[in-house]
Design a protein around this motif. Structure first.
Motif, PDB file in Angstrom:
ATOM      1  N   ARG A 246      -1.777  -5.968  -3.837  1.00  0.00           N
ATOM      2  CA  ARG A 246      -2.199  -7.278  -3.342  1.00  0.00           C
ATOM      3  C   ARG A 246      -0.917  -8.056  -3.073  1.00  0.00           C
ATOM      4  N   LEU A 247      -0.611  -8.258  -1.790  1.00  0.00           N
ATOM      5  CA  LEU A 247       0.663  -8.889  -1.404  1.00  0.00           C
ATOM      6  C   LEU A 247       0.395 -10.290  -0.882  1.00  0.00           C
ATOM      7  N   LYS A 248       0.982 -11.269  -1.543  1.00  0.00           N
ATOM      8  CA  LYS A 248       0.769 -12.632  -1.069  1.00  0.00           C
ATOM      9  C   LYS A 248       1.792 -12.956   0.021  1.00  0.00           C
ATOM     10  N   TYR A 283      -3.610 -12.933   1.581  1.00  0.00           N
ATOM     11  CA  TYR A 283      -3.260 -11.715   0.853  1.00  0.00           C
ATOM     12  C   TYR A 283      -3.459 -10.492   1.734  1.00  0.00           C
ATOM     13  N   ALA A 284      -2.510  -9.567   1.640  1.00  0.00           N
ATOM     14  CA  ALA A 284      -2.684  -8.256   2.249  1.00  0.00           C
ATOM     15  C   ALA A 284      -3.083  -7.301   1.137  1.00  0.00           C
ATOM     16  N   SER A 285      -4.191  -6.568   1.320  1.00  0.00           N
ATOM     17  CA  SER A 285      -4.653  -5.589   0.329  1.00  0.00           C
ATOM     18  C   SER A 285      -4.449  -4.185   0.899  1.00  0.00           C
ATOM     19  N   ILE A 286      -3.816  -3.338   0.098  1.00  0.00           N
ATOM     20  CA  ILE A 286      -3.491  -1.979   0.583  1.00  0.00           C
ATOM     21  C   ILE A 286      -3.762  -0.974  -0.531  1.00  0.00           C
ATOM     22  N   ARG A 287      -4.420   0.127  -0.171  1.00  0.00           N
ATOM     23  CA  ARG A 287      -4.643   1.197  -1.155  1.00  0.00           C
ATOM     24  C   ARG A 287      -3.333   1.937  -1.407  1.00  0.00           C
ATOM     25  N   PRO A 288      -3.131   2.419  -2.638  1.00  0.00           N
ATOM     26  CA  PRO A 288      -1.930   3.213  -2.918  1.00  0.00           C
ATOM     27  C   PRO A 288      -1.762   4.388  -1.956  1.00  0.00           C
ATOM     28  N   ASP A 289      -2.887   4.995  -1.569  1.00  0.00           N
ATOM     29  CA  ASP A 289      -2.837   6.139  -0.645  1.00  0.00           C
ATOM     30  C   ASP A 289      -2.240   5.767   0.710  1.00  0.00           C
ATOM     31  N   ALA A 300       7.423  -2.668   6.818  1.00  0.00           N
ATOM     32  CA  ALA A 300       8.039  -2.039   5.641  1.00  0.00           C
ATOM     33  C   ALA A 300       8.641  -3.112   4.736  1.00  0.00           C
ATOM     34  N   LEU A 301       8.514  -2.872   3.442  1.00  0.00           N
ATOM     35  CA  LEU A 301       9.040  -3.812   2.446  1.00  0.00           C
ATOM     36  C   LEU A 301      10.083  -3.114   1.583  1.00  0.00           C
ATOM     37  N   ALA A 302      11.154  -3.837   1.258  1.00  0.00           N
ATOM     38  CA  ALA A 302      12.189  -3.267   0.387  1.00  0.00           C
ATOM     39  C   ALA A 302      11.754  -3.440  -1.070  1.00  0.00           C
ATOM     40  N   VAL A 303      11.774  -2.340  -1.816  1.00  0.00           N
ATOM     41  CA  VAL A 303      11.371  -2.390  -3.228  1.00  0.00           C
ATOM     42  C   VAL A 303      12.312  -1.534  -4.066  1.00  0.00           C
ATOM     43  N   LYS A 322      11.927  -7.807  -4.789  1.00  0.00           N
ATOM     44  CA  LYS A 322      12.830  -8.805  -5.376  1.00  0.00           C
ATOM     45  C   LYS A 322      12.084 -10.098  -5.717  1.00  0.00           C
ATOM     46  N   GLY A 323      10.982 -10.337  -5.009  1.00  0.00           N
ATOM     47  CA  GLY A 323      10.180 -11.535  -5.280  1.00  0.00           C
ATOM     48  C   GLY A 323       9.189 -11.347  -6.416  1.00  0.00           C
ATOM     49  N   GLY A 324       9.185 -10.152  -7.021  1.00  0.00           N
ATOM     50  CA  GLY A 324       8.332  -9.935  -8.192  1.00  0.00           C
ATOM     51  C   GLY A 324       6.951  -9.367  -7.885  1.00  0.00           C
ATOM     52  N   LEU A 325       6.714  -8.883  -6.637  1.00  0.00           N
ATOM     53  CA  LEU A 325       5.437  -8.215  -6.357  1.00  0.00           C
ATOM     54  C   LEU A 325       5.470  -6.801  -6.919  1.00  0.00           C
ATOM     55  N   ASP A 326       4.323  -6.334  -7.447  1.00  0.00           N
ATOM     56  CA  ASP A 326       4.236  -4.964  -7.968  1.00  0.00           C
ATOM     57  C   ASP A 326       3.495  -4.079  -6.981  1.00  0.00           C
ATOM     58  N   PHE A 327       3.891  -2.833  -6.920  1.00  0.00           N
ATOM     59  CA  PHE A 327       3.306  -1.887  -5.950  1.00  0.00           C
ATOM     60  C   PHE A 327       2.952  -0.567  -6.615  1.00  0.00           C
TER      61      PHE A 327
END
Ligand code: ATP
Length: 361
Positions: A246-248, A283-289, A300-303, A322-327
């Protein structure tokens, strides 16, 4: 077959509410269940699943609304007058009665003749495949066998509606899968109408004709398993259907259902599932798959990788930005914890929801 469930066309919950003091455990729950349907009530702990079932069963009075069986109002009736079959998580078998006596108990209480009881109990025993166990006490049975007794006991009274509250949660994983298939087989064979409470998404997806997702006592979405899995209409439903990322972000632009979000400075495209406006939070919602380790670039996001696990064909990892989002993501290659990578998802696999308004359900 002599077990014949009472016939009716529909059970209708019409704006059912249930308060516990100041707590609104159910708020205007409306739902129509057609004869022969298998309905799963799904949602997180405390969302009101058991309260709904108990209101239908008559174990809890409703504080608002009504429940109808075709044209008869049933929420004013006592549980035994409704005559619905119930299967509970803890089986609730009589420990001092054997399998036959447990199953026949409801018919005996209804004063049915002994020959009829014997015939129906025999049939129920064969339906749930408990032949050979008839004279055992519940304490001499395995968990799965006890659950079969509980199911037989619920259906032998030939109820119009079978209500099941997390019936498999006390069984181990393998038995749960077996009993899941059994419950569906029995439902089909009898042509039963079933309302089934679970917090297990897989159970609901595999068993139900339609799933009702509840959150905070409100019906969020009703649909077939495929509709809910592919097209959740609400952020909570998406969470529950496995969209674990869940990406804000902030809406940069939106057109014809496609949305571009700014998430920590990266541009992420997705499909709008709700109305959003430019400049607002979403919010962007994305399945792990659908979130895959790959190259930098659009979407693409840098993590930084936190953990990585081998899952046979590929790897599943967790990471943070870096902003504290978990993936949670998947990867074809092993990536070492601590390493910087990029995670990307195809636009068509990203669902965008408006940020819920505080205080609005
Ligand atoms: P779980 O999966 O944990 O069983 P649930 O979705 O079945 O949860 P309910 O048992 O229906 O949830 O509870 C809904 C809400 O009502 C919760 O906030 C719960 O604490 C509250 N509640 C349930 N029963 C009572 C009661 N007898 N008195 C007061 N509050 C209650």
């Amino acid at each position: 077959m002599t077990i014949a469930l009472s016939q009716f066309n529909e059970v209708r919950l019409d704006r059912v509410s249930r308060d516990f003091g100041a707590l609104n455990a159910l708020r205007d729950v409306s739902l129509t269940v057609q004869r022969g349907e298998f309905i799963a009530l799904l949602g997180p702990s405390g969302c009101g699943k058991s309260t709904t079932l108990n209101c239908v069963a008559g174990l809890l009075p409703v504080t608002g609304g009504a429940i109808w069986l075709d044209k008869s109002r049933v929420d004013t009736l006592r549980p035994e007058e409704r005559g619905f079959g119930m299967v509970f998580q803890n089986y609730a078998l009589f420990p001092h009665l054997n399998v036959r006596q447990n199953i026949g108990f409801g018919l005996k209480m209804r004063g049915r003749p002994k020959a009829e009881i014997d015939r129906k109990v025999d049939e129920a025993i064969s339906l749930v495949r408990l032949g050979g166990q008839e004279n055992k006490l519940p304490g001499q049975l395995s968990g799965g066998q006890q659950q079969r007794v509980a199911i037989a006991r619920a259906i032998v009274i030939e109820p119009p509606l079978v209500l099941m509250d997390e019936p498999l949660s006390n069984l181990d994983a393998k038995l749960r899968l077996e009993m899941r298939a059994e419950i569906r087989r029995i439902h089909n064979q009898l042509g039963a109408t079933t309302i089934y409470v679970t917090h297990d998404q897989d159970e609901a997806l595999s068993l139900a004709d339609r799933i009702v997702v509840l959150k905070d006592g409100i019906v969020r979405q009703v649909g077939t398993p495929k509709e809910l899995y592919d097209a959740p209409t609400h952020l909570d439903v998406a969470d529950f259907m496995g969209f674990r990322n869940r990406l804000k972000g902030r809406v940069i632009s939106h057109e014809n259902g496609r949305v571009l979000l700014d998430v920590e400075g990266a541009q992420i495209g997705g499909m709008a599932r709700e109305r959003v406006s430019t400049g607002s939070s979403a919010y962007a919602s994305i399945r792990p798959d659908d979130l895959v380790a790959g190259e930098p670039g659009p979407n693409a996001l840098a993590v930084t990788v936190d953990t990585i696990e081998y899952r046979g064909r590929e790897f599943v990892g967790t990471a943070h930005s870096k902003g504290g989002l978990d993936f949670v993501f998947r990867s074809h290659q092993e990536v070492a914890p601590g390493s910087p990578i990029h995670l990307r998802a195809d636009d068509s696999r990203v669902l965008v929801f408006a940020e819920p308004v505080q205080g609005r359900a």
